[in-house]
Design an enzyme around this catalytic site. Structure first.
Site, short mmCIF file in Angstrom:
data_model
loop_
_atom_site.label_atom_id
_atom_site.label_comp_id
_atom_site.label_asym_id
_atom_site.label_seq_id
_atom_site.Cartn_x
_atom_site.Cartn_y
_atom_site.Cartn_z
CB THR A 159 -8.64 58.17 48.14
OG1 THR A 159 -9.73 57.61 47.38
CG2 THR A 159 -7.96 59.23 47.31
CG PHE A 165 -19.27 56.66 37.63
CD1 PHE A 165 -19.79 56.82 38.91
CD2 PHE A 165 -19.02 57.80 36.88
CE1 PHE A 165 -20.06 58.09 39.42
CE2 PHE A 165 -19.29 59.07 37.37
CZ PHE A 165 -19.82 59.22 38.65
CG LEU A 166 -13.30 51.87 35.96
CD1 LEU A 166 -12.77 50.75 36.81
CD2 LEU A 166 -12.31 52.20 34.86
CE LYS A 226 -16.63 56.32 42.72
NZ LYS A 226 -15.58 55.75 41.95
CG ASN A 266 -19.27 53.77 44.56
OD1 ASN A 266 -19.78 53.35 43.54
ND2 ASN A 266 -17.96 53.85 44.72
CB CYS A 314 -15.28 51.24 45.35
SG CYS A 314 -13.77 51.16 44.37
NE ARG A 320 -7.84 46.91 46.61
CZ ARG A 320 -7.75 47.94 45.74
NH1 ARG A 320 -7.39 49.13 46.17
NH2 ARG A 320 -8.03 47.76 44.47
C1 UGA Z 1 -17.96 49.88 42.39
C2 UGA Z 1 -19.02 50.61 41.54
O1 UGA Z 1 -19.95 49.66 41.02
C3 UGA Z 1 -18.36 51.36 40.37
O2 UGA Z 1 -19.35 52.10 39.65
C4 UGA Z 1 -17.32 52.33 40.92
O3 UGA Z 1 -16.61 52.99 39.88
C5 UGA Z 1 -16.31 51.54 41.75
O4 UGA Z 1 -16.99 50.85 42.82
C6 UGA Z 1 -15.32 52.53 42.31
O5 UGA Z 1 -15.72 53.36 43.13
O6 UGA Z 1 -14.16 52.56 41.88
P1 UGA Z 1 -16.55 47.62 42.15
O7 UGA Z 1 -16.02 47.90 43.51
O8 UGA Z 1 -15.59 47.23 41.08
O9 UGA Z 1 -17.35 48.90 41.57
O10 UGA Z 1 -17.59 46.44 42.33
P2 UGA Z 1 -19.14 46.14 42.04
O11 UGA Z 1 -19.28 45.38 40.79
O12 UGA Z 1 -19.97 47.36 42.21
O13 UGA Z 1 -19.43 45.13 43.24
C7 UGA Z 1 -19.21 45.52 44.60
C8 UGA Z 1 -19.62 44.43 45.55
O14 UGA Z 1 -21.03 44.28 45.57
C9 UGA Z 1 -19.06 43.05 45.21
O15 UGA Z 1 -18.65 42.44 46.41
C10 UGA Z 1 -20.25 42.32 44.59
O16 UGA Z 1 -20.17 40.92 44.76
C11 UGA Z 1 -21.39 42.92 45.39
N1 UGA Z 1 -22.70 42.88 44.69
C12 UGA Z 1 -22.89 43.57 43.54
C13 UGA Z 1 -23.75 42.14 45.24
O17 UGA Z 1 -23.60 41.51 46.30
N2 UGA Z 1 -24.95 42.14 44.60
C14 UGA Z 1 -25.17 42.82 43.45
O18 UGA Z 1 -26.32 42.77 42.93
C15 UGA Z 1 -24.12 43.56 42.90
#
Ligand code: UGA
Length: 457
Positions: free
Chosen positions: A103, A167-168, A219, A223, A275, A342
């Site tokens: 989405t 939430f993965l 959700k 996020n 996300c 992305r």
């Molecule tokens: C995120 C959420 O964490 C998941 O719980 C959710 O299921 C998912 O979106 C979704 O909606 O499908 P994700 O996009 O895989 O997961 O990535 P994250 O690990 O949350 O990281 C997102 C961004 O934040 C990355 O660019 C990461 O480098 C950055 N980040 C993360 C930081 O800059 N600092 C942090 O302390 C943590």
């Protein structure tokens, strides 16, 4: 299949082995399909993209996710997991259909639900009896209700719709799926509730049952909160650089307060991925739709954009502009352990460097650089050492494990100038100084870097 999972499918007296259809062979769809098959269910994963399904059948997964390829293969060989492009042939026999299509954000910030509604329309045509339909895609509040109304629009149709947000995280998807903090289920009937309890029985976490709208909102709210935490820590890091404090110590000190917690306090180049940016935008769009002031989240997004610009500014300040300079970029993926670009901050940062007249040589261990090099005007390198050769500066944009183990002496000797702008704080400042680098991490004033080196020599 683990012992616990064998138990799950054979105890309780109810029909435990379900026939599950999952539409969408992206991150969420593939991981859910593999894990449910691993738990002993009979799973068919459907995607309308014939090329994607052909590749998956040939063992070539479209996503890079640790452990996923093995789990898919193991369950395919055991006959519990199949891949197809044809929903109509299997939909009528299912106990549960899970929708996990993308989405993405549309231009106005609202999620584009075209793929979801295409699935719902074909479901209505091919299923005549009872079916539980769980929506795992991230969807705007009110979607489950609209889908239920549409599917049950004819007398005799009995579709039980469930909101099942996921939430993965990419890169740790299987581990997250197997040990979540909670599972959230929005449903309206006891039958749907029992079916979801049965499905998630192998998990030790709380199952939270809510109404549809609350599950959908949880959700987005989760996020948006994570996004807010990242923009918050980046703002504090930017202040630390000016006032002489060290963000690593500050984040530790804040995170030890249980009301705040240590997670998502890693400063850097801002959040990316498919996300956090999209769901924060969706909250902003929602506020506009309902006339609610959500300027907090507009600011979260603005801070996030600025954080990327700061990296380029740091480069320009130290190099006297980037015009004509060669910049080595290490890491393109939006975070480690994924090949996903992305909304990757790295691509935005490369664009800004190129627009300012710099030349970029980039390396990422997992991203397909050939498919990006023309659009983003960079030269791909075979490894980090090739990327830094002759560079005026190195910019580190993804926290790959491989970059932790680089031979820093060699890196230093290959570079034209020893400037390292580290957007992920991978290295100890004193060590970088000892190797002769001009090291610029996030949230640590340069004076501190110099003093750390002096006191540890
Ligand atoms: C995120 C959420 O964490 C998941 O719980 C959710 O299921 C998912 O979106 C979704 O909606 O499908 P994700 O996009 O895989 O997961 O990535 P994250 O690990 O949350 O990281 C997102 C961004 O934040 C990355 O660019 C990461 O480098 C950055 N980040 C993360 C930081 O800059 N600092 C942090 O302390 C943590």
């Amino acid at each position: 299949m683990s012992k616990m999972n064998e138990q799950h499918i054979t105890t309780g007296g109810m029909k435990m082995r379900m026939k599950i259809g999952i539409v969408g062979a992206g991150y969420v769809g593939l991981v859910s399909a593999a894990v449910f098959a691993d738990w002993g269910h009979d799973v068919v994963c459907v995607d309308h993209d014939a090329e994607k399904i052909g590749r998956i059948r040939a063992g070539d997964l479209p996503v890079y996710e640790p452990g996923l390829a093995d789990m898919v293969e193991r369950n395919r060989q055991a006959g519990r997991l199949r891949f197809t492009t044809d929903l109509s042939r299997t939909a009528g026999e299912l106990d549960l259909l899970i929708i996990a299509v993308g989405t993405p954000a549309a231009d106005d910030g609202h999620p584009d639900l075209t793929a979801l509604w295409n699935v719902v329309h074909s479901l209505k045509q091919c299923v005549k009896g009872d079916l539980t339909v769980a929506i795992k895609s991230t969807v705007p509040i009110g979607t489950c209700q609209a889908v239920s109304r549409f599917l049950n629009g004819h007398p005799g149709s009995r579709f039980d719709v469930v909101a099942a947000p996921e939430f993965l995280r990419q890169g740790t998807a299987i581990a997250d799926f197997l040990s979540p903090d909670r599972v959230v289920i929005g449903c309206r009937t006891e039958a749907a509730k029992r079916k979801m309890q049965q499905l998630f029985a192998p998990l030790a976490c709380p199952l939270l049952f809510t109404d549809w709208q609350s599950a959908e909102m949880i959700k987005y709210a989760a996020n948006a909160f994570l996004a807010m935490k990242i923009s918050y820590i980046n703002t504090i890091a930017n202040l630390c650089e000016q006032v002489g404090a060290d963000i690593q110590q500050v984040a530790l000190g804040i995170g030890l307060d249980r009301r705040i917690g240590p997670a998502y306090l890693q400063p850097g180049i801002g959040f990316g991925g498919s996300c956090l940016p999209k769901d924060t935008q969706a909250i902003v769009a929602l506020g506009k739709d309902y006339g609610v002031d959500v300027s907090l989240f507009r600011e979260v997004l603005r801070v996030n954009r600025e954080q990327r610009g700061r990296i380029v500014q740091k480069l320009a300040d130290r190099l006297g502009g980037v015009q004509g300079k060669t910049i080595a970029v290490l890491g393109l993926a939006f975070k480690a352990n994924t090949n996903d670009v992305r909304e990757a901050p790295a691509l935005d940062i490369i664009t800004r460097i190129v627009q300012a007249g710099g030349e970029v040589v980039a390396y990422d261990p997992a991203v397909n650089m050939e498919s990006l090099k023309n659009d983003f005007c960079f030269t791909p390198a075979a490894d980090a050492y090739q990327a830094v050769t002759g560079a005026d500066a190195v910019v580190i944009l993804t926290e790959w494990e491989e970059f932790h183990g680089l031979d820093l002496q060699q890196i230093r000797s290959l570079m034209r100038h020893p400037l390292v702008i580290d957007g992920r704080n991978l290295y100890a400042p004193h060590m970088m100084k000892q190797h002769g680098f001009h090291y610029v991490p996030v949230g640590v004033p340069e004076q501190e870097v110099a003093e750390a080196a002096a006191t540890t020599v």
